[in-house]
Design an enzyme around this catalytic site. Structure first.
Site: not given
Ligand code: GDG
Length: 458
Positions: A348, A155
């Site tokens: 990222d 990821h």
């Molecule tokens: C890894 C990789 C890759 C955030 N704050 C809240 C909340 N979130 C949710 C977002 C989003 C998720 O968390 C974060 O996803 P990201 O993709 O931005 O980042 P990582 O956690 O680092 O994930 C990344 C991912 O895996 C998938 O393959 O894209 O590059 O690092 O969905 O909405 N959700 C809620 N409340 C919050 O306050 N409900």
């Protein structure tokens, strides 16, 4: 696909654990209504009887989770996975902290998890392992006689060879990764980095099948969620205040201090925006016991205070910073109210927030996405304003351009990105990967031609 086939997901955490991370939200959506098993750590730390597997069902998904001892978890998760692999894979060698004990803990937990999964497996299972916590898992499975197809999806980014070679035990890690039957990456750059590192470090040895599978969202579901009456209304339609919204797990890879500094520069250079714009940063904390995360929090609270002190007025708060984790029901309508989605990680894998922001927009009056060039999402979302997160001036200018962008241009950019989200959604991600993994199983080594995503042997 055989009648008996069952999808087995293996990840560090099982969905029972509440987490703001992208893996849980991405995969749970994709797993709806399929016969499947999800195996991983329960989130429980227990120093007694750590060998028991707890089972429960979530619809057609069986969740099998195991506890870990405090010491094993500390060495495997905080130590090697998040103290070495996470920073190094995000090109932050300065934050990498290696110890032999942590690596031994990482090996032990990978082996322990393979041993605990073994009795739960059926002959036709298709096993799909996720992320950097489990680089050694296939090797441990093979050593225990597990012969089912084993696929892996990374990821996060894979480092370029010059950075990868600085990771202690990189050759052992690469050898173990090569025991997987299919390695999936978010972008072609990541895939190339892995293949080039293998070629440089393991000359003459074969590299397994690799493919590019950018993770997606369910844009139609997000659009529906975003349309419901907002529980929190920050920027009412009749107000002149324009919202800039950022949502990130609080992590040094997400570029929050750089973003705050760029916003301060925007306010300094453009007094005409005072009282007219507000940045809201939602940043739920994670990995709170890792030192780099503690320092990051201090830096951000200090920067928040500086910005509020320098520019805030009794009737205008230029920046709102919250570490509270909000429900999706709050988040999606909030994305829709924002004029600008500001997503500027330093590096990222994909960044799902960028995709969620676009999916949530009102097609008639969409907001603008300002996106880091170093997010995997930048390789797909060509309607975003792409920025270098290390250049505060460029970011400030992109914010200004986004705030002033005429409706016609906003609509055109949004439409291009909406199409991408639909063409590359979460269901497509899952089925493309599994189709390819299944094909490996049928052909045993080579993949039949004409596959959806055409993984490559090298
Ligand atoms: C890894 C990789 C890759 C955030 N704050 C809240 C909340 N979130 C949710 C977002 C989003 C998720 O968390 C974060 O996803 P990201 O993709 O931005 O980042 P990582 O956690 O680092 O994930 C990344 C991912 O895996 C998938 O393959 O894209 O590059 O690092 O969905 O909405 N959700 C809620 N409340 C919050 O306050 N409900």
């Amino acid at each position: 696909m055989s009648e008996q086939e069952r999808l087995v997901i293996v990840a560090n955490r099982t969905p029972a654990v509440k987490s703001a991370g992208g893996l849980a939200s991405g995969l749970l959506d994709a797993l709806k209504a399929k016969p499947s098993l999800w195996f991983g750590w329960s989130g429980e730390l227990r120093d007694d009887d750590a060998n028991c597997v707890q089972l429960f069902s979530l619809g057609r998904l069986i969740v099998a989770s195991i506890p870990l001892t405090t010491e094993a978890h500390n060495r495997y998760y905080n130590g090697f996975a998040n103290g070495v692999l996470w920073p190094a894979f995000h090109h932050r060698l300065d934050l990498m902290s290696f110890s032999e004990d942590d690596y031994a803990g990482y090996q032990e937990v990978n082996q322990h998890m393979a041993a605990q999964l073994r009795p739960l497996l059926k002959p036709d299972d298709l096993v799909w392992v996720h992320d950097y916590h489990l680089l050694l898992f296939a090797q441990m499975c093979r050593a225990q006689g597990i012969s089912q197809r084993l696929g892996f999806f990374l990821h996060i980014p894979f480092p370029v060879p010059s950075v990868a070679q600085a990771i202690p035990r990189i050759d052992e890690l690469l050898d173990a990764m090569c025991d997987y039957d299919l390695l999936g990456f978010q972008t072609e750059d990541d895939r190339q980095a892995f293949v080039n590192t293998c070629r440089a470090r393991r000359p003459g040895k074969p590299v397994p099948l690799t493919g590019v599978y950018p993770i997606g969202v369910d844009p139609h579901a997000l659009q529906r969620e975003a349309q419901v009456k907002p529980l929190v209304r920050l920027w009412p339609e009749d107000s002149h205040l324009q919202g800039i919204l950022s949502v990130d797990r609080l992590d040094y890879t997400k570029g929050l201090p750089e973003r705050f500094k760029a916003y301060a520069l925007l306010l300094e250079a453009h007094p005409e925006l005072h009282g007219e714009v507000q940045l809201v940063q939602i940043a739920p904390t994670s990995r709170t016991d890792v030192p780099a995360y503690i320092e990051l929090r201090h830096e951000l609270t200090a920067l928040t205070g500086e910005i509020l002190g320098a520019y805030g007025k009794l009737d205008w708060q230029p920046l709102v910073y919250v570490e509270h984790q909000y429900d999706r029901a709050v988040l999606m309508p909030l994305y829709r109210q924002a004029r600008v989605g500001l997503v500027t990680p330093l590096r990222d894998g994909m960044n799902l927030v960028a995709k969620e922001f676009v999916a949530a927009q009102n097609p008639a009056d969409p907001g603008v996405l300002v996106l880091s060039r170093f997010a995997g999402a930048a390789s797909q979302l060509d309607g975003a304003l792409l920025v270098n997160p290390h250049d505060p001036g460029e970011m400030a200018e992109a914010m200004r351009q986004a705030l002033l962008m005429p409706l016609e241009e906003r609509r055109a950019r949004y439409a291009r990105m909406w199409d991408v989200l639909c063409e590359s959604d979460i269901e497509g991600w899952r089925t493309r990967y599994l189709t390819d993994l299944r094909a490996v199983q049928v052909a045993n080594v080579e993949v039949e031609p004409g596959l959806a995503s055409q993984p490559r042997t090298v």
